[in-house]
Scaffold this active site. Structure first.
Site, PDB file in Angstrom:
ATOM      1  N   ASN A 295       2.338  32.046   2.849  1.00 44.98           N
ATOM      2  CA  ASN A 295       0.983  31.983   3.367  1.00 44.98           C
ATOM      3  C   ASN A 295       0.755  32.864   4.580  1.00 44.98           C
ATOM      4  O   ASN A 295      -0.364  33.282   4.849  1.00 44.98           O
ATOM      5  CB  ASN A 295       0.624  30.530   3.721  1.00 44.98           C
TER       6      ASN A 295
ATOM      7  N   CYS B 173      -2.580  25.262  10.061  1.00 42.63           N
ATOM      8  CA  CYS B 173      -2.254  23.898  10.437  1.00 42.63           C
ATOM      9  C   CYS B 173      -1.250  23.830  11.570  1.00 42.63           C
ATOM     10  O   CYS B 173      -0.912  22.763  12.039  1.00 42.63           O
ATOM     11  CB  CYS B 173      -1.760  23.116   9.236  1.00 42.63           C
TER      12      CYS B 173
HETATM   13  C1  LIG Z   1       2.073  27.762   1.073  1.00 42.13           C
HETATM   14  C2  LIG Z   1       1.269  26.542   1.375  1.00 42.13           C
HETATM   15  N1  LIG Z   1       1.730  25.323   1.044  1.00 42.13           N
HETATM   16  C3  LIG Z   1       1.043  24.212   1.289  1.00 42.13           C
HETATM   17  C4  LIG Z   1      -0.189  24.251   1.908  1.00 42.13           C
HETATM   18  C5  LIG Z   1      -0.909  22.961   2.173  1.00 42.13           C
HETATM   19  O1  LIG Z   1      -1.959  22.785   1.266  1.00 42.13           O
HETATM   20  P1  LIG Z   1      -3.185  21.807   1.546  1.00 42.13           P
HETATM   21  O2  LIG Z   1      -3.998  22.479   2.586  1.00 42.13           O
HETATM   22  O3  LIG Z   1      -3.868  21.718   0.247  1.00 42.13           O
HETATM   23  O4  LIG Z   1      -2.646  20.505   1.997  1.00 42.13           O
HETATM   24  C6  LIG Z   1      -0.714  25.500   2.280  1.00 42.13           C
HETATM   25  C7  LIG Z   1      -2.005  25.636   2.974  1.00 42.13           C
HETATM   26  O5  LIG Z   1      -2.383  24.964   3.892  1.00 42.13           O
HETATM   27  C8  LIG Z   1       0.029  26.661   1.998  1.00 42.13           C
HETATM   28  O6  LIG Z   1      -0.429  27.865   2.348  1.00 42.13           O
END
Ligand SMILES: Cc1ncc(COP(=O)(O)O)c(C=O)c1O
Ligand SMILES: Cc1ncc(COP(=O)(O)O)c(C=O)c1O
Lengths: 134, 393, 393, 134
Positions: free
Chosen positions: C157, C330
């Site tokens: 990400n 986050c």
């Molecule tokens: C690679 C990855 N995994 C997990 C998540 C978590 O997903 P969610 O926002 O749907 O809880 C994200 C994004 O926040 C992400 O980019």
């Protein structure tokens, strides 16, 4: 996830408008049989009027699931005209096939067969008592 | 998709979304400026989304008389219940392994407790009276030195009775035992006051109060703080108690739904109560029917009735004009008799010949009259074809 | 609320909802007939909602080349990751306590693994190369007799690199070790094929692919079945793996978002790739900039750049015309240098002077040109006021 | 949840348009001081032109966070006209108050004070070397 209970078109038709509901007043040419109990999920009363050693007419009362209601109703049409031998040969599987009853409901059909067996017994008793009185 | 739609009397399973709530959510779905990630505090999109999230948090907090920082967003009351029960029990496992609850809780509580039993906890399941009410003394008597948590629902989803959570909360507070309340069915139907009720944890969901499905909240007392092990770890949202990107539109919907529910509660309750009385008057004319649950200690919208002399499956199949339920929507085998009615002492057979009519904000008198007519017609019809001597049970 | 809005280049944090998806959701929010509880199979409202849920399940399954019955609805990829990792590890704890993952996973994976470590599991965190790529041989070498699970992300990400999950999946399959892939960032950017990639569990989320926030899915192989302990117990929805009322509108949104993402993937990728190249060409004219992550093994929309000679916080404050991010949305402390860039060998200082530009479906050439102009102007300005002899690091 | 970093209006103004950027060419009446390092997050160069035992003008170069940039810029206006004594009395807290700098950034202001101390030292050295050459 819960599956919707599916009923065959024939079950739906008999459930919506059961045939031959009721019972005949007690009489010499009337046979009555009862089986099942409310706490078993099905209770059925069949009564038949005999003419010339055939079932001239049938009536039923039933407490039960849609398959039970439909099967009892269907049966009152199916067995009209039956001789004692034909009645003795009737088995629940025929209703299961005709009405497309799922296996978990076969027990209910057995209760209906019990009522048919009851009619059969009553018929034989009537026959033997007639033989005695003859 | 063209079958005529039945009359919706299943508000306790889920409510339709209030159009005002829908419009607020739709704004969030359509306006580009509200579509940032509420955790992206580095730019205006994120901050605007965050502002909406915090506004909703204040709305939900106000609706339960709690402080906004005590509200943790979840995906619904199932998750809230699990977070409360598994979270507290696992966090405080060394403080005691005994939990008190009841037999008529929602599956989201019972199944979480079952999981805890498999982890070595011991649960006392109180049996409510025949009216569905758990007496506060039953709770007092069940408490042990190693009791760490009491969990009871506020409003029962199947029969609509209201437990006296305030009295039970005071007992727990005195004994220093944590108290969790599943209030999924309460919002807008009966007042919720976490202070007055001495509640430490309280589960909420939006979709039983004209908000969207898939969002809920757990109120967690912060002062003094209640220790809680998260179920879901990650980005650290919600002070680490519940990670995952916050769904702005869902949260906005829940906030507004709670605000409306509280603001319009009195009027809603009065109107719905009158409709429910009309329904009960109509149905009880049939005779051989029984109301399940306490006659008066209940929310306005739920009427659970057992019908003697009618088999359950046929009753439901005959009433396809009505969208009613025979227990909880999430029970997987719909024909199994309700464990709630069984716990109240109903026979299997009678429990199965029961219907839950649940009314709500959009229910009309015409719908109630049509429902009475359908129930009367079909119950009479089915009774008429049944053997007369069927013993009433 | 009247500040002019910056240019949105934070698609990797979350995407705006595609208007087509929004309209499908809005239908669910407005149409009374779609607002039943999808578990209320006893009436038409429930069955219609259920039909939409199952249609969406098929859409999501098709997008990953899996079977619909393998899709479990969740609240997002954070929950999916937790369900996969905690669920498998706790269920199979007696089969082995070793897990292999990497240092550059999302927090939703790393924090779940941390929890597992506290429960007695042992985790090997592979360190990717300076390009961000984990070599399949690294995985082979890390496997032990007691390894029960390998968890790696598909697309990172922060830097957008694509891991070779297919090669790693084949290694795991050969050794009979379960393989989980966090594919939160993949949908619509790179093909996902759970069969070809030998994936046993795969996490998805809607809001990175123009669907709503607050809904996701976990693909769980069913044949042979993967044992999994639920996180959330209750009504028994989703074959018991994830209880809680299913949010029809959210699920419908995710289904359509996945379908569109796959259908339009090639066109989207081509267009966005060209925009990203334009951006990189523009920015690299500044000099003393470095691209983070592998040059070519990457998704189209993400460009993570380190700027020498500019302090990170000032860089971000100077670029308020741009909604960009400096790491994951986050991460709670926005100023902390990214652990991903640190794992790639960047210094704290340079990691902090990095920006993630993430482009998407609605990004225009004009926005890219404006972004280049803003970056150029501000970086040059800040470099001009800095002491000339600042050593490049 | 992350709080937005708040900057005071004065910080915003100085950040957007830093005053007195640059450095004076080395000369007898020019003092130069440097402190910090890029890997410490702040590096600052101050240069001052002295006339009649007062600072006639100041220039600065700075690498750092917005507070650091604003503080350095603000300082070049603040200290114009200062005597050596006044310079010697200047402390970082004054910048913290004027610019509303949060505690976690006070370390950066200390680095700026270091540069001021550097100017002070250079000024004293220049004075003593003048005294010697006089
Ligand atoms: C690679 C990855 N995994 C997990 C998540 C978590 O997903 P969610 O926002 O749907 O809880 C994200 C994004 O926040 C992400 O980019
Ligand atoms: C009393 C009670 N608790 C919990 C739940 C579960 O809530 P949700 O559907 O939000 O998961 C429900 C409804 O389903 C409920 O009625």
């Amino acid at each position: 996830m819960t599956e919707r209970r599916e009923y065959s078109a024939l079950v739906e038709r008999h459930f919506a408008a059961p045939r031959n509901v009721g019972r005949f007043e007690p009489a010499f040419d009337v046979l009555v049989a009862r089986s099942g109990r409310v706490d078993q999920g099905i209770e059925v009363v069949l009564s038949a009027r005999i003419e010339a050693e055939r079932i001239a007419a049938l009536r039923h009362l039933v407490y039960g699931c849609p398959h039970s209601i439909a099967a009892a109703s269907w049966l009152t049409e199916r067995l009209v005209g039956a001789t004692l031998d034909e009645l003795a040969q009737w088995r629940w599987r025929e209703a299961a096939t005709a009405l497309d009853v799922p296996p978990e409901k076969w027990g209910r059909l057995l209760a209906i067969e019990d009522a048919v067996r009851g009619l059969e017994r009553a018929w034989r008793e009537r026959a033997s008592s007639r033989a005695r009185t003859a | 998709m063209n079958a005529p739609l039945p009359i919706y009397l299943d508000y306790a399973a889920t409510t339709p979304i209030d159009p005002r709530v829908a419009e607020a959510m739709i704004e969030c779905l359509r306006e580009p400026e509200l579509q940032g990630n509420p955790s992206s505090m580095g730019h205006e999109y994120g901050r605007r989304a965050r502002a909406r999230v915090e506004q909703a948090r204040a709305q939900v907090a106000a609706a339960v008389n709690g402080r906004p920082e005590c509200i943790v967003w979840t995906s619904g009351a199932t998750e809230s219940n699990n977070l409360a029960l598994l979270g507290v029990a696992r966090f405080h496992a060394d403080r005691g392994k005994h939990i008190v609850s009841s037999k008529t809780e929602h599956k989201a509580v019972l199944d979480a407790l079952k999981q805890l039993e498999s982890e070595g906890f011991f649960v006392t399941y109180l049996k409510p009276g025949a009216d569905g009410i758990v007496a506060p003394e039953q709770v007092s008597e069940a408490l042990r030195d190693d009791t760490q948590l009491v969990s009871l629902m506020h409003v029962n989803n199947e029969i609509g009775i209201i437990q006296d959570v305030g009295a039970i909360g005071r007992i727990c507070r005195e004994r220093g035992i944590l108290f969790h309340v599943d209030a999924a069915q309460s919002m807008g139907k009966v007042g919720i006051d976490v202070q007055a009720m001495c509640v430490d944890l309280l589960s909420l969901t939006a979709h039983k109060s004209y908000g969207p499905k898939g969002v809920g909240a757990l109120y967690v007392r912060r002062n003094p703080p209640v220790g809680l092990r998260p179920l879901i770890f990650g980005g650290g949202q919600e002070l680490g108690l519940r990670s995952g990107t916050l769904p702005t539109h869902q949260i906005v919907g829940m906030g507004l739904a709670c605000e409306i529910a509280e603001r319009e509660r009195e009027a809603d309750v009065a109107r719905i109560c009158a409709l429910r009385e009309r329904l009960w008057t109509g149905i009880s004319k049939l005779g051989r029917v029984e109301l399940n649950g306490h006659r008066t200690q209940r929310v306005c919208g739920v009427l659970n009735v057992s019908f003697h002399g009618v088999e359950g499956e046929s009753l439901k199949f005959a009433l396809t004009d009505l969208a009613v339920s025979s227990g909880s929507a999430c029970a997987s085998a719909s024909d199994a008799p309700s464990y709630v009615l069984r716990a109240l002492g109903r026979s299997d057979q009678l429990a199965q010949s029961s219907l839950r009519f649940s009314l709500g904000r959009f229910t009309t008198e015409a719908e109630i009259d049509a429902a009475i007519a359908a129930v009367t017609r079909e119950v009479e019809r089915l009774r008429a074809i049944a053997p007369a001597t069927s013993p009433a049970k």
